[in-house]
Design a protein around this motif. Sequence first.
Motif, short mmCIF file in Angstrom:
data_model
loop_
_atom_site.label_atom_id
_atom_site.label_comp_id
_atom_site.label_asym_id
_atom_site.label_seq_id
_atom_site.Cartn_x
_atom_site.Cartn_y
_atom_site.Cartn_z
N MET A 51 11.34 23.00 28.53
CA MET A 51 12.23 22.41 29.53
C MET A 51 11.57 21.24 30.23
O MET A 51 11.81 20.99 31.42
N MET A 52 10.67 20.57 29.46
CA MET A 52 10.16 19.26 29.88
C MET A 52 9.12 19.22 31.00
O MET A 52 8.85 18.14 31.54
N CYS A 53 8.56 20.35 31.41
CA CYS A 53 7.44 20.27 32.36
C CYS A 53 6.23 19.68 31.64
O CYS A 53 6.20 19.61 30.42
N LEU A 54 5.21 19.29 32.41
CA LEU A 54 4.00 18.78 31.79
C LEU A 54 3.00 19.91 31.60
O LEU A 54 2.80 20.73 32.51
N VAL A 55 2.36 19.94 30.43
CA VAL A 55 1.35 20.97 30.19
C VAL A 55 0.07 20.64 30.96
O VAL A 55 -0.14 19.48 31.36
N HIS A 56 -0.76 21.66 31.16
CA HIS A 56 -2.07 21.49 31.81
C HIS A 56 -3.15 21.87 30.82
O HIS A 56 -2.95 22.77 29.98
N TRP A 57 -4.32 21.26 30.94
CA TRP A 57 -5.45 21.64 30.10
C TRP A 57 -6.04 22.98 30.58
O TRP A 57 -6.26 23.17 31.77
N ASN A 58 -6.26 23.89 29.63
CA ASN A 58 -6.92 25.17 29.93
C ASN A 58 -8.30 25.11 29.26
O ASN A 58 -8.42 25.28 28.05
N GLY A 59 -9.31 24.81 30.07
CA GLY A 59 -10.66 24.61 29.54
C GLY A 59 -11.33 25.90 29.10
O GLY A 59 -12.28 25.88 28.34
N VAL A 60 -10.82 27.04 29.59
CA VAL A 60 -11.44 28.31 29.23
C VAL A 60 -11.03 28.70 27.81
O VAL A 60 -11.84 29.18 27.02
N GLU A 61 -9.77 28.46 27.47
CA GLU A 61 -9.27 28.89 26.16
C GLU A 61 -8.99 27.71 25.24
O GLU A 61 -8.47 27.91 24.13
N ALA A 62 -9.34 26.49 25.67
CA ALA A 62 -9.09 25.29 24.88
C ALA A 62 -7.63 25.25 24.40
O ALA A 62 -7.34 25.24 23.20
N SER A 63 -6.73 25.27 25.36
CA SER A 63 -5.29 25.23 25.01
C SER A 63 -4.56 24.39 26.05
O SER A 63 -5.11 24.06 27.10
N TRP A 64 -3.33 24.04 25.72
CA TRP A 64 -2.46 23.31 26.66
C TRP A 64 -1.42 24.31 27.17
O TRP A 64 -0.66 24.86 26.38
N ASP A 65 -1.45 24.57 28.48
CA ASP A 65 -0.61 25.63 29.05
C ASP A 65 0.44 25.03 29.98
O ASP A 65 0.11 24.18 30.82
N CYS A 66 1.66 25.52 29.86
CA CYS A 66 2.73 25.01 30.72
C CYS A 66 2.90 25.92 31.93
O CYS A 66 3.17 27.12 31.78
N PRO A 67 2.76 25.37 33.13
CA PRO A 67 2.86 26.21 34.33
C PRO A 67 4.29 26.65 34.65
O PRO A 67 4.49 27.52 35.49
N CYS A 68 5.29 26.07 33.98
CA CYS A 68 6.67 26.39 34.39
C CYS A 68 7.12 27.77 33.91
O CYS A 68 7.52 28.60 34.71
N HIS A 69 7.06 28.04 32.59
CA HIS A 69 7.52 29.36 32.12
C HIS A 69 6.52 29.99 31.16
O HIS A 69 6.86 30.92 30.43
N GLY A 70 5.30 29.43 31.11
CA GLY A 70 4.22 30.12 30.39
C GLY A 70 4.05 29.77 28.92
O GLY A 70 3.30 30.45 28.22
#
Length: 499
Positions: A455-474
């Motif tokens: 739904m178009m939110c911006l992802v955040h960098w997750n440095g612990v798991e080396a992934s791109w995580d979206c704070p809106c719905h997970g």
Amino acid sequence: MAAIWKIGSNEADHYPTLTHHIDADVAIIGAGITGLTTAERLAETGLSVVVIEALTVGKGGTGGSTGNLYSILASGLAPLRKKWGDDIVRKVVTSRSQAIDYIEEAVERFGIDCQFHRRPLYRIATNEDKKIVNMLDAEHEAMVLAGLNIETIEDSPLPFAMERGLKIEGQAQFNPLNYVHGLAKAISLRGVEIYENSPVRKVDYDQGIIETDSAHVTVKHIVHATHTPKGISLLHTMLLPSREYGVSAKINSDVYPNGIFFVHDSFHSIRSYQHENEQYVMVIGEQHKTGEGDLNNTCFDNLRDYMGNHFEMTEFCHQWSNQQYSPADSLPYIGKIHGQDHAYLATGFSGDGLVWGTLAGQIISDLILGEENPWHASFDARRFTPAKSAMKWAEENASVSKSLFKDYLGTKKLKEIEEIGRGQGKVVSAGGEKLAIYRDETGKLSALSAICPHMMCLVHWNGVEASWDCPCHGSRFDLEGEVSEGPSLHPLAKRDPPS
Ligand SMILES: Cc1cc2nc3c(=O)[nH]c(=O)nc-3n(C[C@H](O)[C@H](O)[C@H](O)COP(=O)(O)OP(=O)(O)OC[C@H]3O[C@@H](n4cnc5c(N)ncnc54)[C@H](O)[C@@H]3O)c2cc1C
Ligand code: FES
């Protein structure tokens, strides 16, 4: 980052990728405990059943769980009682108790080697903090009301000081990964078709068609057993996605925590696990909202410090994390999807979903078979509970709005590409769009669109798991942009890295 279950897991059977068209009565998306329990209940009913898994069997939340099975809720029965009243507390405990019995019977029926044992559960306060003492008193009262036999304990069953404790007998533990591998094997021998590495990309309820990258399935009934429903759903506004971490170590002491331990300091869950005469202990904690965690491994450092301060151990062996979805009104959503007669979902399990998932498998299979289910009405996914959901709903949606506005307005322009170090990722504005840029350990850059396809939110960098995580719905995406978790059906779009 593999969970501890890797060391004790039986060599799993492998299932093919879906590459051809199939007609089936029921398609279950997701091969965790919910999907496989649903499939198990439908096997041999005369219905043709297919299970389609994006990764491999048990690789989602189920394989990252702690393997504790209990009839209460980790967050407590007292808050539930306050919100819903006494009757629902009794229903929760009774329905969850019979779901644990169901798992025990399945283990026996299919001969699943998953170390299922009945164990006590303890709630322990490590200090006389007034809030915690009152909470334990309220829990005690709610558990008794639900018909549970509670013992107040005075000696600490853990190798550290305790002020007060409650003990419930007859709960259980197992190796969750071995359990679902066992279920998958049993149902595939009974005619259920299982496909792995086959992410579903599109669900058309009107036509009854599910599409993967290379094939499609035409079905009558569609089950989202995907931890959170895929695609757009109103329910996503009612679910708070969060991540929690685990570490495990070999223990060098005679004092093993033999049971389920909920420790009320900053809240840790502790249990032991035996493999080839070695005793391991795992500690779970450090929960935070998905997409808003720390980037520097402090969650694992904190858990390791905690373990080191409380146990005599020889070496740390595993560290992992897992996701959960907490429902706004404190109960899971299980049943038919709004406006659909033949589509079902199960979500909102918080950290209690091995038991909820088993119950969901029972409820959804009964709905498909047209049979009465005594628990469905209490957990119906189509319920509307604005008053009971209001506070969490407001918090969650304020957080989504904040993510949308703050992220879109606040994303920094990429001035110097060198500012992204090796092994690091960053969301930046470059060339008129928002990019998620990662530099690998060799120095090579890769870029993805930073816009979550859900739904178009911006992802955040997750440095612990080396992934791109979206704070809106997970939704979470790996370094290639592929979906590893959450509601998004589609990966992050690939882009050329700026030079
Ligand atoms: C740290 C932690 C510890 C926990 N410990 C416990 C515990 O001890 N006891 C307990 O009861 N609960 C526990 N839980 C909660 C529990 O892990 C989950 O609630 C439960 O495993 C959910 O099971 P599920 O089958 O619904 O989902 P999952 O096991 O996540 O299965 C969903 C499956 O759907 C697949 N999928 C997703 N999208 C697609 C797609 N597009 N196409 C095809 N497949 C797809 C996924 O790959 C996944 O395999 C814990 C949670 C956390 C965070
Ligand atoms: S998960 Fe919903 S916008 Fe990203």
